[in-house]
Design a protein around this motif. Structure first.
Motif, PDB file in Angstrom:
ATOM      1  N   LEU A   3       5.692   4.310   2.106  1.00 20.56           N
ATOM      2  CA  LEU A   3       6.214   5.464   2.841  1.00 20.56           C
ATOM      3  C   LEU A   3       6.882   5.037   4.143  1.00 20.56           C
ATOM      4  O   LEU A   3       7.923   5.584   4.530  1.00 20.56           O
ATOM      5  CB  LEU A   3       5.079   6.453   3.125  1.00 20.56           C
ATOM      6  CG  LEU A   3       4.526   7.205   1.910  1.00 20.56           C
ATOM      7  CD1 LEU A   3       3.309   8.026   2.307  1.00 20.56           C
ATOM      8  CD2 LEU A   3       5.594   8.105   1.294  1.00 20.56           C
ATOM      9  N   ASP A   4       6.298   4.070   4.830  1.00 20.66           N
ATOM     10  CA  ASP A   4       6.880   3.582   6.080  1.00 20.66           C
ATOM     11  C   ASP A   4       8.263   2.988   5.848  1.00 20.66           C
ATOM     12  O   ASP A   4       9.195   3.203   6.636  1.00 20.66           O
ATOM     13  CB  ASP A   4       5.964   2.536   6.723  1.00 20.66           C
ATOM     14  CG  ASP A   4       4.705   3.151   7.316  1.00 20.66           C
ATOM     15  OD1 ASP A   4       4.684   4.386   7.508  1.00 20.66           O
ATOM     16  OD2 ASP A   4       3.742   2.400   7.574  1.00 20.66           O
TER      17      ASP A   4
ATOM     18  N   ARG B   2      10.744   5.841   5.128  1.00 21.96           N
ATOM     19  CA  ARG B   2      11.082   6.574   6.356  1.00 21.96           C
ATOM     20  C   ARG B   2      11.977   5.744   7.266  1.00 21.96           C
ATOM     21  O   ARG B   2      12.910   6.272   7.889  1.00 21.96           O
ATOM     22  CB  ARG B   2       9.803   6.976   7.081  1.00 21.96           C
ATOM     23  CG  ARG B   2       9.033   8.085   6.342  1.00 21.96           C
ATOM     24  CD  ARG B   2       7.722   8.407   7.000  1.00 21.96           C
ATOM     25  NE  ARG B   2       7.028   9.462   6.261  1.00 21.96           N
ATOM     26  CZ  ARG B   2       5.749   9.447   5.925  1.00 21.96           C
ATOM     27  NH1 ARG B   2       4.994   8.406   6.277  1.00 21.96           N
ATOM     28  NH2 ARG B   2       5.204  10.447   5.263  1.00 21.96           N
ATOM     29  N   ARG B   3      11.719   4.452   7.326  1.00 22.09           N
ATOM     30  CA  ARG B   3      12.551   3.571   8.144  1.00 22.09           C
ATOM     31  C   ARG B   3      13.988   3.565   7.615  1.00 22.09           C
ATOM     32  O   ARG B   3      14.959   3.603   8.382  1.00 22.09           O
ATOM     33  CB  ARG B   3      11.996   2.148   8.146  1.00 22.09           C
ATOM     34  CG  ARG B   3      12.871   1.165   8.922  1.00 22.09           C
ATOM     35  CD  ARG B   3      12.413  -0.276   8.727  1.00 22.09           C
ATOM     36  NE  ARG B   3      13.360  -1.207   9.332  1.00 22.09           N
ATOM     37  CZ  ARG B   3      14.510  -1.574   8.802  1.00 22.09           C
ATOM     38  NH1 ARG B   3      14.895  -1.065   7.625  1.00 22.09           N
ATOM     39  NH2 ARG B   3      15.318  -2.424   9.422  1.00 22.09           N
TER      40      ARG B   3
ATOM     41  N   THR C  47       0.849  -1.182   0.000  1.00 20.86           N
ATOM     42  CA  THR C  47       0.000   0.000   0.000  1.00 20.86           C
ATOM     43  C   THR C  47       0.887   1.235   0.000  1.00 20.86           C
ATOM     44  O   THR C  47       2.099   1.165   0.272  1.00 20.86           O
ATOM     45  CB  THR C  47      -0.892   0.034   1.248  1.00 20.86           C
ATOM     46  OG1 THR C  47      -0.042   0.189   2.415  1.00 20.86           O
ATOM     47  CG2 THR C  47      -1.713  -1.244   1.375  1.00 20.86           C
ATOM     48  N   SER C  48       0.287   2.378  -0.304  1.00 22.20           N
ATOM     49  CA  SER C  48       1.046   3.630  -0.298  1.00 22.20           C
ATOM     50  C   SER C  48       1.660   3.881   1.069  1.00 22.20           C
ATOM     51  O   SER C  48       2.812   4.325   1.181  1.00 22.20           O
ATOM     52  CB  SER C  48       0.128   4.795  -0.678  1.00 22.20           C
ATOM     53  OG  SER C  48      -0.348   4.651  -1.991  1.00 22.20           O
ATOM     54  N   GLN C  49       0.922   3.604   2.125  1.00 24.93           N
ATOM     55  CA  GLN C  49       1.419   3.828   3.473  1.00 24.93           C
ATOM     56  C   GLN C  49       2.595   2.925   3.792  1.00 24.93           C
ATOM     57  O   GLN C  49       3.573   3.340   4.419  1.00 24.93           O
ATOM     58  CB  GLN C  49       0.304   3.604   4.497  1.00 24.93           C
ATOM     59  CG  GLN C  49       0.688   4.011   5.917  1.00 24.93           C
ATOM     60  CD  GLN C  49       1.110   5.475   5.997  1.00 24.93           C
ATOM     61  OE1 GLN C  49       0.390   6.356   5.531  1.00 24.93           O
ATOM     62  NE2 GLN C  49       2.281   5.732   6.568  1.00 24.93           N
ATOM     63  N   GLU C  50       2.535   1.666   3.332  1.00 20.05           N
ATOM     64  CA  GLU C  50       3.634   0.729   3.575  1.00 20.05           C
ATOM     65  C   GLU C  50       4.896   1.184   2.855  1.00 20.05           C
ATOM     66  O   GLU C  50       6.009   1.062   3.397  1.00 20.05           O
ATOM     67  CB  GLU C  50       3.239  -0.678   3.123  1.00 20.05           C
ATOM     68  CG  GLU C  50       2.231  -1.350   4.050  1.00 20.05           C
ATOM     69  CD  GLU C  50       1.713  -2.659   3.489  1.00 20.05           C
ATOM     70  OE1 GLU C  50       1.411  -3.560   4.283  1.00 20.05           O
ATOM     71  OE2 GLU C  50       1.621  -2.782   2.236  1.00 20.05           O
TER      72      GLU C  50
END
Length: 322
Positions: free
Chosen positions: A11-12, A15-16, A6-9
């Motif tokens: 981005l996560d 960022r990590r 997903t888009s959130q995954e």
């Protein structure tokens, strides 16, 4: 989106990665000690070049480090260890210092040229992630770039470790710049094709408009002013009398006069609406001086003059920002 994530995954993960590498650099900064100072001092004392070598990803980082050093006042070039072992060792002189990159400290191609480096009398500085490695133990000085983990999700691909190498190379280059009193003018001299080099090295006279200047006399009428400012293409006209600059009139001055003096506009003269003390700059001034002056006085144009104050041309911000 053609992705199992997903888009959130996504981005996560990004960022990590950034946080992992940022934390590694912060940790490495805390470990810097007098050994780093010794490396800087040894390079400063050298009469030769700083030759960078490394294999694979470390080699790619090494190329970047060598380029950064060379462009900031430390003579340097990259030497491929494989090519060196097959004849390019002749590029190393006795006064040169070798900076060898190998995160493991066990890279075969790099270790193979260590005996030559020792026999040639060169100082060997290693940059590894393991102070107990073969390369580190056989070096005169060692820079520790060890990281706790790679940002790679498999903890295999060089990610955090190569970032650490690049950062250490930058730290070395910046420290050497400061120690050498390397200035912006020095940088420009080594980067004559860059924007900064152009602004620091070229003069107003090199780029100013000096032909077909929109020059009029003080008694120039409105109609002639309009025609002259249009033909000139500079957005202004220069008032000259007896060889002296008496003022300038911009196209904005003309428009404002048309609005405020509607009934008498065609009776006005150039000197009536002129800026009587226009900003000037000597033709021998560097472009960066012209840029600073334009910024300080919030103008887009300067009149270029010689030592006697005689008009030689016009320089505009667009000439500097090319």
């Amino acid at each position: 989106m053609n992705s199992a994530l997903t888009s959130q995954e996504i981005l996560d993960l990004a960022r990590r990665t950034l946080r992992t590498e940022a934390e590694a650099l912060e940790h490495m900064a805390g470990l810097l000690d007098d050994n780093f100072v010794a490396v800087v001092d040894r390079v400063l004392q050298s009469k030769g070049k700083l030759i960078v070598t490394g294999m694979g990803k470390s080699g790619l980082v090494g190329r970047k480090i060598a380029a950064t050093l060379a462009s900031t006042g430390t003579p340097s070039f990259f030497l491929h260890p494989g090519e060196a072992f097959h004849g390019d060792l002749g590029m190393i002189s006795a006064d040169d210092i070798i900076l060898a990159l190998s995160y493991s400290g066990e890279t075969d191609e790099v270790l193979k040229i260590v005996p030559f480096i020792h026999g040639n009398g060169n100082v060997l500085i290693s940059m590894t992630g393991n102070p107990e490695s073969t390369l580190a133990k056989n070096s005169d000085l060692h820079l520790d770039v060890g990281v706790r983990e790679e940002a790679c999700i498999l903890h295999l691909a060089p990610t955090t470790s190569t970032t650490a190498q690049i950062a250490m190379g930058d730290a070395l280059a910046v420290a050497l710049m400061k120690a050498r009193n390397f200035t912006s003018m020095d940088f420009a001299r080594l980067h004559p094709g860059g924007s900064l080099g152009r602004r620091l090295l070229m003069t107003v006279g090199n780029v100013m408009r000096s032909h077909d200047l929109p020059v009029v006399g003080p008694d120039c009428g409105a109609t002639e002013m309009i025609h002259t400012v249009s033909r000139g293409g500079l957005g202004l006209i220069v008032i000259i009398e007896n060889g002296r600059i008496e003022g300038i009139v911009t196209d904005g001055d003309i428009r404002r006069a048309m609005e405020s003096r509607q009934s008498e506009f065609f009776n006005i003269k150039a000197i009536d609406i002129a800026t009587r003390s226009p900003k000037t700059i000597n033709v021998g001034a560097k472009l960066i001086e012209a840029e600073k002056k334009m910024t300080r006085y919030k103008v887009n144009s300067l009149l270029a003059v010689d030592d006697d104050g005689t008009l030689q041309g016009v320089i505009q911000i667009y000439d500097i920002k090319l």
